[in-house]
Scaffold this active site. Structure first.
Site, PDB file in Angstrom:
ATOM      1  N   PHE A 116      49.596  47.137  39.938  1.00 59.33           N
ATOM      2  CA  PHE A 116      48.726  47.986  39.136  1.00 59.33           C
ATOM      3  C   PHE A 116      49.177  49.434  39.319  1.00 59.33           C
ATOM      4  CE2 PHE A 116      44.771  50.250  38.061  1.00 59.33           C
ATOM      5  CZ  PHE A 116      44.530  49.683  36.824  1.00 59.33           C
ATOM      6  N   ASP A 187      47.456  43.980  47.908  1.00 54.04           N
ATOM      7  CA  ASP A 187      46.327  44.392  47.089  1.00 54.04           C
ATOM      8  C   ASP A 187      45.725  43.123  46.483  1.00 54.04           C
ATOM      9  OD1 ASP A 187      44.619  45.183  45.032  1.00 54.04           O
ATOM     10  OD2 ASP A 187      45.866  46.885  44.436  1.00 54.04           O
ATOM     11  N   TYR A 212      34.301  45.025  42.336  1.00 56.85           N
ATOM     12  CA  TYR A 212      33.630  45.013  41.026  1.00 56.85           C
ATOM     13  C   TYR A 212      34.179  43.960  40.087  1.00 56.85           C
ATOM     14  CZ  TYR A 212      37.423  48.439  40.255  1.00 56.85           C
ATOM     15  OH  TYR A 212      38.627  49.085  40.219  1.00 56.85           O
ATOM     16  N   LYS A 213      35.248  43.294  40.493  1.00 61.13           N
ATOM     17  CA  LYS A 213      35.797  42.251  39.639  1.00 61.13           C
ATOM     18  C   LYS A 213      35.150  40.911  40.004  1.00 61.13           C
ATOM     19  CE  LYS A 213      40.218  44.719  39.159  1.00 61.13           C
ATOM     20  NZ  LYS A 213      40.232  44.978  37.711  1.00 61.13           N
ATOM     21  N   ARG A 358      44.178  39.172  27.675  1.00 62.34           N
ATOM     22  CA  ARG A 358      43.930  38.649  29.016  1.00 62.34           C
ATOM     23  C   ARG A 358      42.543  38.010  29.060  1.00 62.34           C
ATOM     24  NH1 ARG A 358      43.549  42.996  33.980  1.00 62.34           N
ATOM     25  NH2 ARG A 358      41.389  43.170  33.362  1.00 62.34           N
TER      26      ARG A 358
END
Lengths: 399, 399
Positions: A116, A187, A212-213, A358
């Site tokens: 990312f 990560d 938060y995912k 996605r």
């Protein structure tokens, strides 16, 4: 063997808006029903009534470590090796700054083009600050293993590629890094809560992730950091904040790192976000990660098979033999407009530039019926080209 | 001239627990009534219903800059020069890392012993990371002016001393720093919302502050950072996070700093905390800072005079001629036990090691009646020595 899970029961623990099929929990998980009440309690009963005393009486001060331990259980980390706080970008910086100091004679940070961007940016920023000639070496995901050599100080990778879903072999790459004398930073943004992770088992040195995912802790929920237990006492915290001090309330003029993982704390923790995180983690108490992973593959493969059969214009972002996380991605030159049309039709997935659609599949609140309904709507949009309208083509900032 | 304020009206905008006189808003402000509903709305109506779309539809992505502008108005900062995020420790680090690069030929960070420890710790941590022989020079508060010389790269001070309340002359010290070629960083933790601050007027280069004290935005509310407008484009963000990128959603492999103050953003903002901050700032829309300051002095001087007359055992932490912020502090060898007894009696102040009793006076929700009632209880405890009990002497971690 994976335990049998009652997925209908976990689904009832989430608030899902009427008419929406949510395939974007890998950007922002939905609201756990209990989180609303938990946040209300922290705002009104704790902040409102206890005021400053909440730090002790409600235990706010201990939440970062306590919630860290609860996350640790889900990523193969021993108690006392994970602490919550800040953002993922900050935690990447913290891990990287410490890791580079553990290899003072080496200059290469090895990463891949599937990382990312913020991880790479934070590395760039740190390298520029240090001014000691470090190099950020970014290779293709498939070339990582052979790029690990004796120049590499740190191997910094995101386990699951945010665009394609491609999953690295954490065990093999950790082992290769160790053999070459490199420090590892994983990560787990698209891994924690998405698939089985065994940090202790693979011997990871550092890991970071967000909540938060897949953990569903809400917009802007804090990050976490893991440090391998036997490294903790030698890690120097570059971000030497007062809550990482050995005795924060002694107000010493000089910094002394706190014990173990506590030294990776920095400033005052975000209590309202932590309250939401606590409620979100309650959902995970009964989740068997092997069962979750099996079910996630079942749902996502059902979707992928449906797309292959019904929307062949969408090209899989990965060959079928490549391991992937809890998402399925496809390429289409009009991916942006297709996704906008799909969202307008109540199926929320995600678009990632330049051409990736996605779709995230988490068993906690998704069923076969959702997969099939999403396929119906996707097929209608793609085959009918209903995406080809100005309102779907107009680009705006997206997350 | 200061406008006339209706302080009874501002008081009604806060939830204050029954029987409590709250003189610790300089640690954690009380709950603004509207914040509870504002957070509920963000949790249920925005996160719950909009899901990922909240970033655009509810405008979450813009809140750090928008709320930064609202704070800017209260500290003399032009629109576009303040942004909200992270913790105060992180913002100190960010400012300091950038500031040091603006004076590459100098090695001294000048601060004082009245600075809050985390500011000094973050400087220590950064110095150790850089490894270029920087020195953190800490002098007594009264010696700062004469210590500003041509070796000083950065003057980093907290305007109001968290223990004594001593207030620095921001204009004079900023001018002295400028004359000596040093960059200034002002920590406004005990200033923003406490007294008039004119960042543009004094020509401050950087400023940082928190929002959980006088702004009443709740436990763990985010920090803010100010960069002088004409410096913004030359500031290199050491914490090069994706939301400080010129185009975060282009997912470029390389970092390009965003425009102006936006480059000081790092990671995903804490949306629930920002919702509380927004409601907290609503209270400030009608506040005249000059009137607030005058009223704060009125209340705190009333308290100080009462203590002098009725509890002479409490020794003022500052001589009367020294300017101070919105708090009054006293020394007493049994300060810890006295404060515990006072808190048990419903008057919440704060203790700071080794011997400081600290009382904050904010006009938004305090009146003469509160001051007088607090004095009555304090006198009873001090003159009756009712603090001399095991339950008040037993120390625990305090904030």
């Amino acid at each position: 063997m994976a335990a049998t899970m009652d997925w209908a029961a976990t689904r009832r623990r989430f608030h899902l808006p009427d008419g929406v099929i949510y395939l974007d929990g890998n950007s922002l998980g939905p609201l756990p029903v209990a989180a609303a009440e938990r946040v209300r309690r922290t705002v009104q009963d704790e902040w409102g009534e206890m005021l400053i005393r909440g730090w002790n009486e409600a235990g706010w001060m201990d939440w970062p470590a306590r919630l860290g331990d609860r996350i640790g259980r889900l990523i193969g980390a021993a108690p006392g090796s994970v602490v919550v706080g800040d953002t993922l970008s900050i935690k990447v910086y913290q891990a990287l700054a410490s890791a580079l100091e553990m290899r003072p004679d080496r200059r290469v940070i090895l990463s891949d083009s599937g990382n990312f961007p913020t991880d790479l940016y934070m590395a760039e920023g740190l390298i520029a600050s240090l001014g000691r000639g470090h190099e950020l070496r970014v290779v293709a995901p498939g070339d990582v293993a052979e790029a690990i050599d004796a120049d590499v100080a740190v191997l910094m990778l995101t386990t699951v590629d945010y665009r394609t879903g491609r999953m690295h072999d954490m065990a093999a790459l950790s082992e290769a890094a160790r053999a070459a004398g490199a420090v590892t930073i994983w990560d787990l943004a698209h891994s924690a809560g998405a698939h089985e992770v065994d940090l202790a088992g693979v011997g990871a040195d550092f890991a970071v992730g967000c909540t938060y995912k897949y953990f569903n802790a809400g917009p802007g929920a804090p990050a976490f950091i893991y440090v391998r237990p036997d490294l903790q006492e030698e890690v120097r915290p570059a971000l030497a904040g007062w809550l990482g001090h050995e005795a924060p309330f002694a107000f010493d003029p000089s910094y002394r790192p706190g014990r173990g993982i506590e030294r990776m704390r920095v400033g005052t923790p975000p209590v309202l976000q932590l309250a939401a995180l606590e409620a979100a983690l309650d959902v995970w108490d009964d989740v068997d990660m092997a069962a979750l992973r099996a079910r996630s593959l079942e749902l996502s493969e059902r979707f992928a098979a449906g797309v292959a059969a019904r929307c062949p214009e969408l090209v899989p972002a990965l060959p079928p033999e490549v391991a992937r996380g809890s998402q399925v991605s496809f390429r289409h030159p009009e991916g942006y407009a297709i996704m906008q049309a799909l969202i307008a039709d109540g199926v929320i997935g995600d678009f990632r530039a330049p051409d990736i659609l996605r779709f995230g599949f988490t068993p906690l609140y998704l069923s076969e019926a959702d997969v099939d309904a999403a396929l119906d709507r996707l097929e209608r949009i793609v085959t009918g080209a209903t995406w080809d309208r100005p309102e779907f083509r107009a680009r705006k900032a997206v997350t």
